[in-house]
Motif scaffolding. Sequence first.
Motif, PDB file in Angstrom:
ATOM      1  N   LEU A 153       0.813  -1.188   0.199  1.00  0.00           N
ATOM      2  CA  LEU A 153       0.009   0.065   0.048  1.00  0.00           C
ATOM      3  C   LEU A 153       1.016   1.323  -0.055  1.00  0.00           C
ATOM      4  O   LEU A 153       1.940   1.074   0.588  1.00  0.00           O
ATOM      5  CB  LEU A 153      -0.927   0.075   1.224  1.00  0.00           C
ATOM      6  CG  LEU A 153      -1.967  -1.063   1.225  1.00  0.00           C
ATOM      7  CD1 LEU A 153      -2.357  -1.100   3.077  1.00  0.00           C
ATOM      8  CD2 LEU A 153      -2.963  -0.951   0.335  1.00  0.00           C
ATOM      9  N   PRO A 154       0.252   2.287  -0.452  1.00  0.00           N
ATOM     10  CA  PRO A 154       1.172   3.569  -0.575  1.00  0.00           C
ATOM     11  C   PRO A 154       1.231   4.039   0.968  1.00  0.00           C
ATOM     12  O   PRO A 154       0.108   3.923   1.622  1.00  0.00           O
ATOM     13  CB  PRO A 154       0.524   4.596  -1.400  1.00  0.00           C
ATOM     14  CG  PRO A 154      -0.994   4.057  -1.488  1.00  0.00           C
ATOM     15  CD  PRO A 154      -0.859   2.306  -1.340  1.00  0.00           C
ATOM     16  N   ILE A 155       2.158   4.718   1.503  1.00  0.00           N
ATOM     17  CA  ILE A 155       2.099   5.285   2.637  1.00  0.00           C
ATOM     18  C   ILE A 155       1.483   6.543   2.616  1.00  0.00           C
ATOM     19  O   ILE A 155       1.644   7.353   1.914  1.00  0.00           O
ATOM     20  CB  ILE A 155       3.542   5.482   3.107  1.00  0.00           C
ATOM     21  CG1 ILE A 155       4.394   6.185   2.354  1.00  0.00           C
ATOM     22  CG2 ILE A 155       4.400   4.192   3.534  1.00  0.00           C
ATOM     23  CD1 ILE A 155       6.026   6.660   2.989  1.00  0.00           C
ATOM     24  N   PRO A 156       0.751   6.956   3.698  1.00  0.00           N
ATOM     25  CA  PRO A 156       0.063   8.057   3.888  1.00  0.00           C
ATOM     26  C   PRO A 156       0.824   9.381   4.423  1.00  0.00           C
ATOM     27  O   PRO A 156       0.546  10.032   5.162  1.00  0.00           O
ATOM     28  CB  PRO A 156      -0.829   7.857   4.827  1.00  0.00           C
ATOM     29  CG  PRO A 156      -0.277   6.828   5.891  1.00  0.00           C
ATOM     30  CD  PRO A 156       0.623   6.042   4.977  1.00  0.00           C
ATOM     31  N   ALA A 157       2.135   9.220   4.010  1.00  0.00           N
ATOM     32  CA  ALA A 157       3.244  10.401   4.215  1.00  0.00           C
ATOM     33  C   ALA A 157       3.948  10.530   3.102  1.00  0.00           C
ATOM     34  O   ALA A 157       4.112   9.706   2.224  1.00  0.00           O
ATOM     35  CB  ALA A 157       3.997   9.886   5.384  1.00  0.00           C
ATOM     36  N   PRO A 158       4.738  11.631   3.089  1.00  0.00           N
ATOM     37  CA  PRO A 158       5.479  11.938   1.844  1.00  0.00           C
ATOM     38  C   PRO A 158       6.653  10.792   1.863  1.00  0.00           C
ATOM     39  O   PRO A 158       7.232  10.402   2.972  1.00  0.00           O
ATOM     40  CB  PRO A 158       6.371  13.358   2.217  1.00  0.00           C
ATOM     41  CG  PRO A 158       5.458  13.723   3.282  1.00  0.00           C
ATOM     42  CD  PRO A 158       4.622  12.883   4.044  1.00  0.00           C
ATOM     43  N   PRO A 159       7.031  10.341   0.673  1.00  0.00           N
ATOM     44  CA  PRO A 159       7.853   8.966   0.687  1.00  0.00           C
ATOM     45  C   PRO A 159       9.195   9.443   0.407  1.00  0.00           C
ATOM     46  O   PRO A 159      10.213   8.644   0.292  1.00  0.00           O
ATOM     47  CB  PRO A 159       7.475   8.190  -0.803  1.00  0.00           C
ATOM     48  CG  PRO A 159       6.948   9.357  -1.716  1.00  0.00           C
ATOM     49  CD  PRO A 159       6.342  10.645  -0.608  1.00  0.00           C
ATOM     50  N   THR A 160       9.508  10.885   0.779  1.00  0.00           N
ATOM     51  CA  THR A 160      11.150  11.340   0.549  1.00  0.00           C
ATOM     52  C   THR A 160      11.362  11.981   1.948  1.00  0.00           C
ATOM     53  O   THR A 160      10.477  12.415   2.559  1.00  0.00           O
ATOM     54  CB  THR A 160      11.293  12.473  -0.363  1.00  0.00           C
ATOM     55  OG1 THR A 160      10.544  13.391  -0.201  1.00  0.00           O
ATOM     56  CG2 THR A 160      10.887  11.505  -1.889  1.00  0.00           C
ATOM     57  N   LEU A 161      12.809  12.000   2.091  1.00  0.00           N
ATOM     58  CA  LEU A 161      13.123  12.790   3.355  1.00  0.00           C
ATOM     59  C   LEU A 161      12.779  14.212   3.232  1.00  0.00           C
ATOM     60  O   LEU A 161      12.477  14.752   4.369  1.00  0.00           O
ATOM     61  CB  LEU A 161      14.798  12.419   3.613  1.00  0.00           C
ATOM     62  CG  LEU A 161      15.208  13.214   5.050  1.00  0.00           C
ATOM     63  CD1 LEU A 161      14.418  12.427   6.242  1.00  0.00           C
ATOM     64  CD2 LEU A 161      16.730  12.706   5.173  1.00  0.00           C
ATOM     65  N   GLY A 162      13.009  14.732   2.171  1.00  0.00           N
ATOM     66  CA  GLY A 162      12.665  16.133   2.118  1.00  0.00           C
ATOM     67  C   GLY A 162      11.149  16.471   2.481  1.00  0.00           C
ATOM     68  O   GLY A 162      10.914  17.433   2.958  1.00  0.00           O
ATOM     69  N   GLY A 163      10.278  15.304   1.966  1.00  0.00           N
ATOM     70  CA  GLY A 163       8.707  15.751   2.450  1.00  0.00           C
ATOM     71  C   GLY A 163       8.540  15.368   4.055  1.00  0.00           C
ATOM     72  O   GLY A 163       7.763  16.297   4.607  1.00  0.00           O
ATOM     73  N   VAL A 164       9.390  14.578   4.515  1.00  0.00           N
ATOM     74  CA  VAL A 164       9.084  14.401   6.107  1.00  0.00           C
ATOM     75  C   VAL A 164       9.640  15.568   6.668  1.00  0.00           C
ATOM     76  O   VAL A 164       9.141  15.893   7.581  1.00  0.00           O
ATOM     77  CB  VAL A 164       9.821  13.014   6.332  1.00  0.00           C
ATOM     78  CG1 VAL A 164       9.963  12.882   7.759  1.00  0.00           C
ATOM     79  CG2 VAL A 164       9.044  12.007   5.706  1.00  0.00           C
TER      80      VAL A 164
END
Length: 54
Positions: free
Chosen positions: A23-34
């Motif tokens: 499943l796709p995670i419900p958060a940004p998939p990159t460190l920059g997004g986090v």
Amino acid sequence: MKEILLSTATGFAVGLLFAKLKLPIPAPPTLGGVMGIVGLFLGYMLAMRFGWMR
């Protein structure tokens, strides 16, 4: 501190579950997004601490 550790452990377990179920995670998939989310949280906390948003 206990709340932070429990939250981290829960997030880790849910992340593993999402990966297992493909499943796709419900958060940004990159460190920059986090880090953008972390920055947003810190900015909010700073504004509340110094009373800029009353």
